[in-house]
Design a protein around this motif. Structure first.
Motif, PDB file in Angstrom:
ATOM      1  N   ASN A 199       0.828  -1.209   0.000  1.00 60.54           N
ATOM      2  CA  ASN A 199       0.000   0.000   0.000  1.00 60.54           C
ATOM      3  C   ASN A 199       0.863   1.260   0.000  1.00 60.54           C
ATOM      4  OD1 ASN A 199      -2.742   1.303   0.443  1.00 60.54           O
ATOM      5  ND2 ASN A 199      -1.623   2.059   2.235  1.00 60.54           N
ATOM      6  N   MET A 200       1.948   1.223   0.777  1.00 55.37           N
ATOM      7  CA  MET A 200       2.799   2.394   0.904  1.00 55.37           C
ATOM      8  C   MET A 200       3.587   2.678  -0.373  1.00 55.37           C
ATOM      9  SD  MET A 200       6.049   3.049   3.377  1.00 55.37           S
ATOM     10  CE  MET A 200       7.010   1.993   2.313  1.00 55.37           C
ATOM     11  N   ILE A 201       4.229   1.661  -0.924  1.00 53.81           N
ATOM     12  CA  ILE A 201       5.106   1.910  -2.075  1.00 53.81           C
ATOM     13  C   ILE A 201       4.311   2.327  -3.309  1.00 53.81           C
ATOM     14  CG2 ILE A 201       6.969   0.399  -1.253  1.00 53.81           C
ATOM     15  CD1 ILE A 201       6.037  -1.697  -3.273  1.00 53.81           C
ATOM     16  N   ALA A 202       3.066   1.860  -3.411  1.00 55.78           N
ATOM     17  CA  ALA A 202       2.247   2.178  -4.581  1.00 55.78           C
ATOM     18  C   ALA A 202       1.270   3.317  -4.292  1.00 55.78           C
ATOM     19  CB  ALA A 202       1.505   0.937  -5.062  1.00 55.78           C
ATOM     20  N   ASP A 203       1.533   4.066  -3.223  1.00 59.57           N
ATOM     21  CA  ASP A 203       0.746   5.253  -2.894  1.00 59.57           C
ATOM     22  C   ASP A 203      -0.748   4.946  -2.830  1.00 59.57           C
ATOM     23  OD1 ASP A 203       0.477   7.934  -2.200  1.00 59.57           O
ATOM     24  OD2 ASP A 203       0.278   8.594  -4.283  1.00 59.57           O
ATOM     25  N   GLY A 204      -1.071   3.873  -2.096  1.00 62.16           N
ATOM     26  CA  GLY A 204      -2.467   3.527  -1.874  1.00 62.16           C
ATOM     27  C   GLY A 204      -3.036   2.493  -2.823  1.00 62.16           C
ATOM     28  N   ASN A 205      -2.322   2.171  -3.897  1.00 59.96           N
ATOM     29  CA  ASN A 205      -2.790   1.147  -4.831  1.00 59.96           C
ATOM     30  C   ASN A 205      -2.210  -0.200  -4.391  1.00 59.96           C
ATOM     31  OD1 ASN A 205      -3.463  -0.535  -6.965  1.00 59.96           O
ATOM     32  ND2 ASN A 205      -2.996   0.991  -8.541  1.00 59.96           N
ATOM     33  N   THR A 206      -2.843  -0.784  -3.381  1.00 63.38           N
ATOM     34  CA  THR A 206      -2.302  -2.002  -2.773  1.00 63.38           C
ATOM     35  C   THR A 206      -2.230  -3.146  -3.770  1.00 63.38           C
ATOM     36  OG1 THR A 206      -3.348  -1.294  -0.719  1.00 63.38           O
ATOM     37  CG2 THR A 206      -2.507  -3.532  -0.776  1.00 63.38           C
TER      38      THR A 206
ATOM     39  N   GLY B 157       0.893  -2.614  -5.837  1.00 64.83           N
ATOM     40  CA  GLY B 157       2.076  -2.839  -5.014  1.00 64.83           C
ATOM     41  C   GLY B 157       2.290  -4.294  -4.696  1.00 64.83           C
TER      42      GLY B 157
ATOM     43  N   ARG C  93      10.717  -1.412  -3.457  1.00 67.24           N
ATOM     44  CA  ARG C  93      10.808   0.027  -3.177  1.00 67.24           C
ATOM     45  C   ARG C  93      11.521   0.740  -4.328  1.00 67.24           C
ATOM     46  NH1 ARG C  93       9.982   1.641   2.223  1.00 67.24           N
ATOM     47  NH2 ARG C  93       9.718  -0.077   3.706  1.00 67.24           N
TER      48      ARG C  93
ATOM     49  N   TYR D 226       9.742   1.867  -7.512  1.00 68.89           N
ATOM     50  CA  TYR D 226       8.962   3.104  -7.456  1.00 68.89           C
ATOM     51  C   TYR D 226       9.828   4.352  -7.289  1.00 68.89           C
ATOM     52  CZ  TYR D 226       4.647   0.447  -7.293  1.00 68.89           C
ATOM     53  OH  TYR D 226       3.598  -0.392  -7.623  1.00 68.89           O
ATOM     54  N   THR D 227      10.962   4.221  -6.622  1.00 66.45           N
ATOM     55  CA  THR D 227      11.807   5.396  -6.406  1.00 66.45           C
ATOM     56  C   THR D 227      12.797   5.608  -7.543  1.00 66.45           C
ATOM     57  OG1 THR D 227      13.393   4.085  -5.115  1.00 66.45           O
ATOM     58  CG2 THR D 227      11.631   5.200  -3.903  1.00 66.45           C
TER      59      THR D 227
END
Length: 200
Positions: free
Chosen positions: A45-52, A55, A76, A79-80
């Motif tokens: 959820n975190m790495i995909a900014d809410g798109n679990t 992610g 990670r 995404y970065t």
């Protein structure tokens, strides 16, 4: 490799091996196992900014033959920076998922990565079972090391998944909890430590 067709006695022995492994887990190991997929879910959820869903697909696509620490780092980094650190085929899967393709259309859903995706997406899902090398070794009660386990065989995978489901039924748990608890205890025993396991 174990045969994918076994008699009831052998199947029952595999189930008992899983039950025994679950029973050997310390209280701390059991607790770590119970929250394992929830932690992975939160990471997705975190790495995909809410798109679990996305992610979870990226994590699963980058999981093959990687330690959890490395899997997390690569996910990670996808995404970065950009997807890297894996086979071209798996990187392409990550790229497709990040471009909007549904993970279920990209990942092999009957294999480990597909089940891993589902467990991360919904830690309460009672159906998927992640059969990796450690789950295999727990069920057959033997450490195969780098030997081929044949988990690309759908029949062999289904046999071991059935055994985890049966063990879970007897424990009144969901299969992913039984798999995660036994996995934590097994990998920590192999590592000779009570710390968080290093390999998946």
């Amino acid at each position: 490799m174990i045969p994918f067709k076994v008699d009831e006695e052998t199947r029952e022995q595999y189930v008992q091996n899983i039950l025994d492994a679950f029973g050997r887990a310390s209280e701390a190991q059991e607790q770590r196992g119970r929250v394992w997929y929830q932690i992975a879910h939160d990471l997705a959820n975190m790495i995909a900014d809410g798109n679990t869903r996305e992610g979870a697909g990226v994590i699963a696509a980058l999981s093959a033959n990687k330690s959890w620490k490395e899997n997390e780092r690569l996910a990670r980094g996808a995404y970065t920076d950009e997807p890297s650190g894996h086979t071209r085929d798996n990187i392409r899967k990550v790229e497709r998922i990040m471009l909007g393709d549904d993970p279920e259309d990209v990942l092999p859903m009957s294999a480990k990565t597909g089940h891993f995706f589902r467990c991360i997406l919904d830690p309460e899902d009672p159906d998927p079972v992640v059969i990796d090398r450690h789950a295999h070794d727990i069920a057959v009660n033997g450490v195969f090391g780098n030997s081929e386990r044949g988990l690309d065989s759908k029949q062999r995978y289904a046999l071991l998944a059935h055994c985890y489901r049966e063990a879970a039924l007897r424990l009144e748990e969901i299969p992913s909890v039984v798999q995660a608890v036994t996995w934590v205890a097994h990998t920590e025993r192999l590592a000779g430590t009570g710390n968080r396991p290093k390999n998946r």
